[in-house]
Structures are given as C-alpha cells and as structure tokens.
Write a protein that holds these residues in place. Structure first.
Motif, PDB file in Angstrom:
ATOM      1  N   SER A  43       0.836  -1.208   0.000  1.00 26.71           N
ATOM      2  CA  SER A  43       0.000   0.000   0.000  1.00 26.71           C
ATOM      3  C   SER A  43       0.867   1.253   0.000  1.00 26.71           C
ATOM      4  CB  SER A  43      -1.014  -0.006   1.140  1.00 26.71           C
ATOM      5  OG  SER A  43      -0.399  -0.254   2.351  1.00 26.71           O
ATOM      6  N   GLU A  44       2.009   1.202   0.658  1.00 24.80           N
ATOM      7  CA  GLU A  44       2.915   2.355   0.656  1.00 24.80           C
ATOM      8  C   GLU A  44       3.449   2.607  -0.767  1.00 24.80           C
ATOM      9  OE1 GLU A  44       3.589   4.569   2.850  1.00 24.80           O
ATOM     10  OE2 GLU A  44       5.226   5.522   1.723  1.00 24.80           O
ATOM     11  N   TYR A  45       3.883   1.530  -1.443  1.00 27.57           N
ATOM     12  CA  TYR A  45       4.470   1.705  -2.783  1.00 27.57           C
ATOM     13  C   TYR A  45       3.428   2.214  -3.784  1.00 27.57           C
ATOM     14  CZ  TYR A  45       6.929   0.887  -7.141  1.00 27.57           C
ATOM     15  OH  TYR A  45       7.516   1.067  -8.376  1.00 27.57           O
ATOM     16  N   PHE A  46       2.192   1.664  -3.701  1.00 32.51           N
ATOM     17  CA  PHE A  46       1.192   1.965  -4.738  1.00 32.51           C
ATOM     18  C   PHE A  46       0.207   3.071  -4.338  1.00 32.51           C
ATOM     19  CE2 PHE A  46       2.422  -2.442  -6.028  1.00 32.51           C
ATOM     20  CZ  PHE A  46       2.793  -2.159  -7.337  1.00 32.51           C
ATOM     21  N   LYS A  47       0.493   3.761  -3.233  1.00 29.66           N
ATOM     22  CA  LYS A  47      -0.510   4.699  -2.706  1.00 29.66           C
ATOM     23  C   LYS A  47      -0.850   5.846  -3.669  1.00 29.66           C
ATOM     24  CE  LYS A  47       2.398   7.689   0.178  1.00 29.66           C
ATOM     25  NZ  LYS A  47       3.760   7.277   0.439  1.00 29.66           N
ATOM     26  N   ASP A  48       0.088   6.242  -4.529  1.00 33.94           N
ATOM     27  CA  ASP A  48      -0.184   7.370  -5.430  1.00 33.94           C
ATOM     28  C   ASP A  48      -0.465   6.925  -6.872  1.00 33.94           C
ATOM     29  OD1 ASP A  48       0.179   9.203  -3.344  1.00 33.94           O
ATOM     30  OD2 ASP A  48       2.366   9.120  -3.617  1.00 33.94           O
ATOM     31  N   HIS A  49      -0.838   5.659  -7.050  1.00 34.46           N
ATOM     32  CA  HIS A  49      -1.073   5.143  -8.414  1.00 34.46           C
ATOM     33  C   HIS A  49      -2.546   5.239  -8.833  1.00 34.46           C
ATOM     34  CE1 HIS A  49       2.986   3.665  -7.959  1.00 34.46           C
ATOM     35  NE2 HIS A  49       2.957   2.992  -9.088  1.00 34.46           N
ATOM     36  N   GLY A  50      -3.377   5.817  -7.992  1.00 36.79           N
ATOM     37  CA  GLY A  50      -4.800   5.970  -8.348  1.00 36.79           C
ATOM     38  C   GLY A  50      -5.553   4.657  -8.440  1.00 36.79           C
ATOM     39  N   ILE A  51      -5.106   3.669  -7.680  1.00 38.04           N
ATOM     40  CA  ILE A  51      -5.713   2.325  -7.738  1.00 38.04           C
ATOM     41  C   ILE A  51      -7.182   2.381  -7.293  1.00 38.04           C
ATOM     42  CG2 ILE A  51      -5.518  -0.076  -6.891  1.00 38.04           C
ATOM     43  CD1 ILE A  51      -2.892   0.743  -8.185  1.00 38.04           C
ATOM     44  N   THR A  52      -8.038   1.662  -8.026  1.00 39.61           N
ATOM     45  CA  THR A  52      -9.456   1.610  -7.644  1.00 39.61           C
ATOM     46  C   THR A  52      -9.882   0.226  -7.145  1.00 39.61           C
ATOM     47  OG1 THR A  52     -10.124   1.100  -9.910  1.00 39.61           O
ATOM     48  CG2 THR A  52     -10.096   3.439  -9.274  1.00 39.61           C
ATOM     49  N   LYS A  53      -9.168  -0.830  -7.575  1.00 37.78           N
ATOM     50  CA  LYS A  53      -9.480  -2.196  -7.119  1.00 37.78           C
ATOM     51  C   LYS A  53      -8.202  -3.015  -7.159  1.00 37.78           C
ATOM     52  CE  LYS A  53     -14.201  -2.822  -8.759  1.00 37.78           C
ATOM     53  NZ  LYS A  53     -14.606  -2.313 -10.049  1.00 37.78           N
ATOM     54  N   ILE A  54      -8.187  -4.074  -6.347  1.00 41.39           N
ATOM     55  CA  ILE A  54      -7.015  -4.954  -6.335  1.00 41.39           C
ATOM     56  C   ILE A  54      -7.443  -6.351  -6.757  1.00 41.39           C
ATOM     57  CG2 ILE A  54      -5.014  -5.692  -5.032  1.00 41.39           C
ATOM     58  CD1 ILE A  54      -5.431  -3.445  -3.130  1.00 41.39           C
ATOM     59  N   LYS A 116     -14.572  -0.023 -17.073  1.00 39.28           N
ATOM     60  CA  LYS A 116     -13.484   0.477 -17.947  1.00 39.28           C
ATOM     61  C   LYS A 116     -12.673   1.598 -17.295  1.00 39.28           C
ATOM     62  CE  LYS A 116     -16.304   3.471 -20.922  1.00 39.28           C
ATOM     63  NZ  LYS A 116     -16.357   4.488 -19.884  1.00 39.28           N
ATOM     64  N   ASP A 117     -13.236   2.255 -16.293  1.00 38.41           N
ATOM     65  CA  ASP A 117     -12.493   3.331 -15.615  1.00 38.41           C
ATOM     66  C   ASP A 117     -11.597   2.820 -14.487  1.00 38.41           C
ATOM     67  OD1 ASP A 117     -13.730   5.214 -17.198  1.00 38.41           O
ATOM     68  OD2 ASP A 117     -15.482   5.283 -15.874  1.00 38.41           O
ATOM     69  N   ASP A 118     -11.664   1.520 -14.230  1.00 40.63           N
ATOM     70  CA  ASP A 118     -10.874   0.985 -13.115  1.00 40.63           C
ATOM     71  C   ASP A 118      -9.376   1.036 -13.398  1.00 40.63           C
ATOM     72  OD1 ASP A 118     -12.519   0.242 -10.957  1.00 40.63           O
ATOM     73  OD2 ASP A 118     -13.228  -1.535 -12.038  1.00 40.63           O
ATOM     74  N   LYS A 119      -8.626   1.312 -12.322  1.00 42.87           N
ATOM     75  CA  LYS A 119      -7.158   1.212 -12.357  1.00 42.87           C
ATOM     76  C   LYS A 119      -6.801   0.087 -11.399  1.00 42.87           C
ATOM     77  CE  LYS A 119      -6.049   5.767 -13.781  1.00 42.87           C
ATOM     78  NZ  LYS A 119      -5.586   7.063 -13.540  1.00 42.87           N
ATOM     79  N   ILE A 120      -6.329  -0.995 -11.955  1.00 48.10           N
ATOM     80  CA  ILE A 120      -6.213  -2.234 -11.188  1.00 48.10           C
ATOM     81  C   ILE A 120      -4.774  -2.491 -10.751  1.00 48.10           C
ATOM     82  CG2 ILE A 120      -6.573  -4.746 -11.261  1.00 48.10           C
ATOM     83  CD1 ILE A 120      -9.218  -3.227 -11.602  1.00 48.10           C
ATOM     84  N   LEU A 121      -4.644  -2.822  -9.472  1.00 45.20           N
ATOM     85  CA  LEU A 121      -3.379  -3.362  -8.957  1.00 45.20           C
ATOM     86  C   LEU A 121      -3.538  -4.879  -8.924  1.00 45.20           C
ATOM     87  CD1 LEU A 121      -0.644  -3.354  -7.459  1.00 45.20           C
ATOM     88  CD2 LEU A 121      -1.905  -2.877  -5.341  1.00 45.20           C
ATOM     89  N   ILE A 122      -2.598  -5.591  -9.564  1.00 40.86           N
ATOM     90  CA  ILE A 122      -2.608  -7.059  -9.550  1.00 40.86           C
ATOM     91  C   ILE A 122      -1.553  -7.510  -8.541  1.00 40.86           C
ATOM     92  CG2 ILE A 122      -2.094  -9.142 -10.908  1.00 40.86           C
ATOM     93  CD1 ILE A 122      -2.892  -7.431 -13.431  1.00 40.86           C
ATOM     94  N   ILE A 123      -1.944  -8.396  -7.619  1.00 42.47           N
ATOM     95  CA  ILE A 123      -0.978  -8.923  -6.640  1.00 42.47           C
ATOM     96  C   ILE A 123      -0.960 -10.438  -6.741  1.00 42.47           C
ATOM     97  CG2 ILE A 123      -0.495  -9.218  -4.156  1.00 42.47           C
ATOM     98  CD1 ILE A 123      -1.457  -6.408  -3.678  1.00 42.47           C
ATOM     99  N   ASP A 124       0.244 -11.024  -6.717  1.00 40.02           N
ATOM    100  CA  ASP A 124       0.336 -12.488  -6.705  1.00 40.02           C
ATOM    101  C   ASP A 124       1.496 -12.924  -5.809  1.00 40.02           C
ATOM    102  OD1 ASP A 124      -0.578 -15.012  -7.260  1.00 40.02           O
ATOM    103  OD2 ASP A 124       0.005 -15.012  -9.367  1.00 40.02           O
ATOM    104  N   ASP A 125       1.481 -14.206  -5.432  1.00 37.67           N
ATOM    105  CA  ASP A 125       2.498 -14.678  -4.492  1.00 37.67           C
ATOM    106  C   ASP A 125       3.865 -14.864  -5.152  1.00 37.67           C
ATOM    107  OD1 ASP A 125       1.484 -16.883  -5.933  1.00 37.67           O
ATOM    108  OD2 ASP A 125       1.760 -18.290  -4.277  1.00 37.67           O
ATOM    109  N   PHE A 126       3.892 -15.541  -6.316  1.00 34.15           N
ATOM    110  CA  PHE A 126       5.170 -15.795  -6.986  1.00 34.15           C
ATOM    111  C   PHE A 126       5.174 -15.214  -8.389  1.00 34.15           C
ATOM    112  CE2 PHE A 126       6.123 -18.977  -3.784  1.00 34.15           C
ATOM    113  CZ  PHE A 126       7.513 -18.928  -3.725  1.00 34.15           C
ATOM    114  N   LEU A 127       6.323 -14.732  -8.817  1.00 34.38           N
ATOM    115  CA  LEU A 127       6.528 -14.390 -10.226  1.00 34.38           C
ATOM    116  C   LEU A 127       7.648 -15.286 -10.743  1.00 34.38           C
ATOM    117  CD1 LEU A 127       6.074 -12.622 -12.754  1.00 34.38           C
ATOM    118  CD2 LEU A 127       7.698 -10.979 -11.799  1.00 34.38           C
TER     119      LEU A 127
END
Ligand code: G4P
Length: 191
Positions: A43-54, A116-127
């Motif tokens: 949340s600290e890293y992405f706080k200014d990214h305008g995220i609307t849903k995760i 369509k207006d959503d700005k999505i943060l995608i989170i996953d355990d492994f990359l």
C-alpha cells in the motif's frame, strides 16, 4: 522487505534449483502478521497510483492481497482459475499456461466486477515465468480497464517473468527478489 527475506532464509527450501518452498508462512500455513506487513509495503508503494481495485489469482495470492486491500480501503477481486458453473455467460476469460505446474487453466472474471475506468493493482504470491500476471493483465485490458501496477511477494529474478512484465511497461514491485537458488543457497537482489 527485510523481514520477508529473513523468513525466506530461515524457513525456505530450494527444491530442484527452480522452486522455493515457503509453505510454512505463505502457501500452506499462513502467517497473518507477515501478510499484514506485506500489505503495508504494497500500500505504501502503490498509494499514489490511483488504484481503484485490487485483483489477485486464487489461491495463495489471496492472503497478502486482502491485507493490502484492507489497508488501502479498496475492494479485492479474486480471479478464478476455472470456468465457474455459476458465472456462466458474462465473463472475461483467458487461457494461462503454468510452466511450473505444466498445466493450462482458464482465468475467469465476472464482468460485474470491473469497469473500464478501473485502475487495477494485480498482486500475486510468486513471479516465475510471468504467465499468471500477464493473463491477469489481459483480463483487465479485455474490460478496457488499466493495469496500474503489479505487486509480487516473491520474484524469482532468474526466470523470465520480471523482464517480460517490464518490457510490456508494467510497474512491477516485488517484496523479495531471489537471484539465485541452489542447495543450501538462497540469494537476493539487493536494492
Ligand atoms: P508464472 O505465472 O510466473 O508463469 O509462474 P508459473 O505458471 O510457472 O507458476 C505459477 C504457479 O506455481 C503458482 O501457483 C505459483 O504460486 C507457483 N510457483 C511458481 N514458482 C514457485 C516457487 O518457486 N515456489 C512455490 N512454492 N510456488 C511456485 P498456482 O498454480 O497459482 O497455485 P496457488 O499456489 O496460488 O494456489
């Protein structure tokens, strides 16, 4: 995230050079305080990214994602790996191939839960190879929405996923970046 790296060093096991077993705090037994702290970092890293849903992908991404969503005051959506019998009809769907598990699955999202207006943060355990994250990004983009960032708990930087996501221009933030795995050896990229 130093406390995560410490847990990986003390409890993680390298299996066969490519796979890091962390089922004592992330994939099987889950440490809620550590999940909460992951949420604080994301949340600290992405706080200014305008995220609307995760968004996350079932199942091991759910714990860190719900903690992030709570701290950002946002809703979380779990992408399903199987075409649900209940969700028939109005869904976005894409096929994802997992090289680690050598299988394909259908990543599925109900059209009700994205706009369509959503700005999505995608989170996953492994990359690892990036297929799951790219599949999640495709589903978001099918809806005309924007991928505003990708948060990863453990990135295996020696596999191609990170580079592929960077090439596509996504903002990727990983809490631990493993550069090397071997017998009794786990090394990180230090930033
Ligand atoms: P990719 O999405 O980056 O291409 O990765 P890949 O398909 O190769 O692997 C995805 C699945 O394998 C994920 O599980 C992921 O958690 C798991 N995985 C990949 N590398 C590791 C690893 O080093 N250690 C562990 N423990 N798991 C790994 P999944 O199929 O999404 O299932 P789930 O665990 O989330 O339910």
């Amino acid at each position: 995230m130093d406390i995560l790296k410490d847990r990986i060093l003390s409890e993680g096991q390298a299996l066969g050079g490519n796979v890091l077993k962390v089922d004592s705090f992330l994939n099987h037994k889950v440490d809620p305080k550590l999940m909460y702290d992951m949420g604080t970092y994301f949340s600290e890293y992405f706080k200014d990214h305008g995220i609307t849903k995760i968004f996350t992908i079932e199942s091991s991404g759910i714990a860190p994602t719900v903690m992030t969503a709570m701290q950002m005051g946002l809703q979380m959506v779990t992408l399903k790996k199987q075409a649900s019998k209940i969700l028939n009809g109005d869904v976005y769907q894409t096929t994802v191939h997992s090289f680690t598990k050598n299988m394909d699955y259908e990543l599925t999202l109900s059209k009700k839960y994205i706009d369509k207006d959503d700005k999505i943060l995608i989170i996953d355990d492994f990359l690892a190879n990036g297929e799951a994250a790219l599949g999640a990004a495709r589903v978001v983009e099918m809806a005309g929405a924007t991928v505003a960032g990708i948060g990863i708990v453990i990135e295996k930087s020696f596999q191609p996923g990170r580079e592929m996501l960077n090439e596509k221009g996504y903002d990727v933030y990983s809490l631990a970046r493993v550069s090397k795995l071997g017998k009794d050896l786990i090394e990180f990229i230090t930033e």
